[in-house]
Motif scaffolding. Structure first.
Motif, PDB file in Angstrom:
ATOM      1  N   VAL A   1     -12.532  24.183 -71.869  1.00  0.00           N
ATOM      2  CA  VAL A   1     -14.545  24.545 -71.338  1.00  0.00           C
ATOM      3  C   VAL A   1     -14.597  23.588 -70.274  1.00  0.00           C
ATOM      4  O   VAL A   1     -15.609  22.619 -70.805  1.00  0.00           O
ATOM      5  N   LYS A   2     -13.879  23.869 -69.200  1.00  0.00           N
ATOM      6  CA  LYS A   2     -14.192  22.838 -67.839  1.00  0.00           C
ATOM      7  C   LYS A   2     -14.054  23.731 -66.933  1.00  0.00           C
ATOM      8  O   LYS A   2     -13.745  24.691 -66.926  1.00  0.00           O
TER       9      LYS A   2
ATOM     10  N   LEU B   1     -16.714  32.600 -71.662  1.00  0.00           N
ATOM     11  CA  LEU B   1     -16.771  32.548 -72.844  1.00  0.00           C
ATOM     12  C   LEU B   1     -16.639  33.499 -74.105  1.00  0.00           C
ATOM     13  O   LEU B   1     -16.676  33.751 -74.924  1.00  0.00           O
ATOM     14  N   GLN B   2     -18.325  33.253 -74.645  1.00  0.00           N
ATOM     15  CA  GLN B   2     -19.366  33.895 -74.612  1.00  0.00           C
ATOM     16  C   GLN B   2     -19.413  35.647 -74.635  1.00  0.00           C
ATOM     17  O   GLN B   2     -19.703  36.402 -76.196  1.00  0.00           O
TER      18      GLN B   2
ATOM     19  N   SER C   1     -10.191  32.381 -76.121  1.00  0.00           N
ATOM     20  CA  SER C   1      -9.805  31.757 -76.533  1.00  0.00           C
ATOM     21  C   SER C   1      -9.124  30.530 -76.200  1.00  0.00           C
ATOM     22  O   SER C   1      -7.969  31.262 -76.373  1.00  0.00           O
TER      23      SER C   1
ATOM     24  N   GLU D   1     -18.509  28.999 -69.495  1.00  0.00           N
ATOM     25  CA  GLU D   1     -18.803  29.161 -71.025  1.00  0.00           C
ATOM     26  C   GLU D   1     -19.743  30.230 -70.866  1.00  0.00           C
ATOM     27  O   GLU D   1     -19.643  31.142 -72.132  1.00  0.00           O
ATOM     28  N   ASN D   2     -20.309  30.826 -69.636  1.00  0.00           N
ATOM     29  CA  ASN D   2     -20.838  32.473 -70.006  1.00  0.00           C
ATOM     30  C   ASN D   2     -19.730  33.633 -70.055  1.00  0.00           C
ATOM     31  O   ASN D   2     -19.550  34.539 -71.220  1.00  0.00           O
TER      32      ASN D   2
ATOM     33  N   ARG E   1     -18.856  24.519 -64.897  1.00  0.00           N
ATOM     34  CA  ARG E   1     -18.074  24.547 -66.708  1.00  0.00           C
ATOM     35  C   ARG E   1     -19.531  25.768 -67.038  1.00  0.00           C
ATOM     36  O   ARG E   1     -18.488  26.866 -68.220  1.00  0.00           O
ATOM     37  N   ARG E   2     -20.203  26.031 -66.411  1.00  0.00           N
ATOM     38  CA  ARG E   2     -21.209  27.073 -67.174  1.00  0.00           C
ATOM     39  C   ARG E   2     -20.747  28.598 -66.699  1.00  0.00           C
ATOM     40  O   ARG E   2     -20.861  29.079 -67.209  1.00  0.00           O
TER      41      ARG E   2
END
Length: 161
Positions: free
Chosen positions: A120-121, A91-92, A116, A88-89, A84-85
């Motif tokens: 987030v998985k 997407l940032q 977008s 997330e990374n 998941r991380r």
């Protein structure tokens, strides 16, 4: 799989991605210029500039996930392991980001957009339709060009002018 074999698979996967992105059999020259960022970058492995775009240096970022497991490639797609991380990374990061899944035994590369609106998985599969063939390389080039055509390329002012 031992740690050394996992590292070797990852290393080979990164090289296979570079070869795939610089393939020019269907084009006059490669569409992309990948730059490997090294193992210290937490979210991405590659900064990739687009070739054949006049007057701009458009780009995207990519993370590579390689597997040497023959059973990871099935009719449903390539099974990869992300956290998941990882998502997330990615997407940032402003701009287009992708995950390249590499089936190391066959040297096939598959791509998945991280944009977008996606959940987030962890992602565990990339469809076979997303293989980086010549047709999909051109689609990737066009997609990144479209993204940057809707985004201001540079700031319009600065306190450091």
């Amino acid at each position: 799989m031992t740690g050394a074999f996992r590292e070797l698979t990852g290393f080979r996967g990164e090289k296979i991605v570079e070869l795939c992105l610089t393939d020019y059999q269907a084009f006059d020259r490669p569409l992309f210029r990948p730059g490997f960022l090294g193992d210290k970058w937490p979210a991405v492995d590659f900064y990739v500039e687009l070739e054949e775009v006049e007057g701009k240096r458009l780009y995207f970022f990519a993370q590579t996930k390689a597997t040497a497991d023959n059973s990871s490639l099935s009719e449903k797609g390539l099974h990869i392991y992300t956290k998941r991380r990882d998502i997330e990374n990615l997407l940032q990061i402003p701009g287009p980001t992708y995950i390249f899944g590499v089936h190391e035994p066959t040297k096939r590369v598959f791509i998945r957009s991280i944009h977008s609106g996606i959940p987030v998985k962890a992602i565990s599969r990339i469809p076979l339709t997303h293989e980086l063939t010549s047709i999909n390389l051109k689609k990737l080039h066009n997609e990144v060009c479209r993204y940057w055509s809707t985004t201001i390329h540079k700031p319009v002012s600065s306190v450091f002018a």
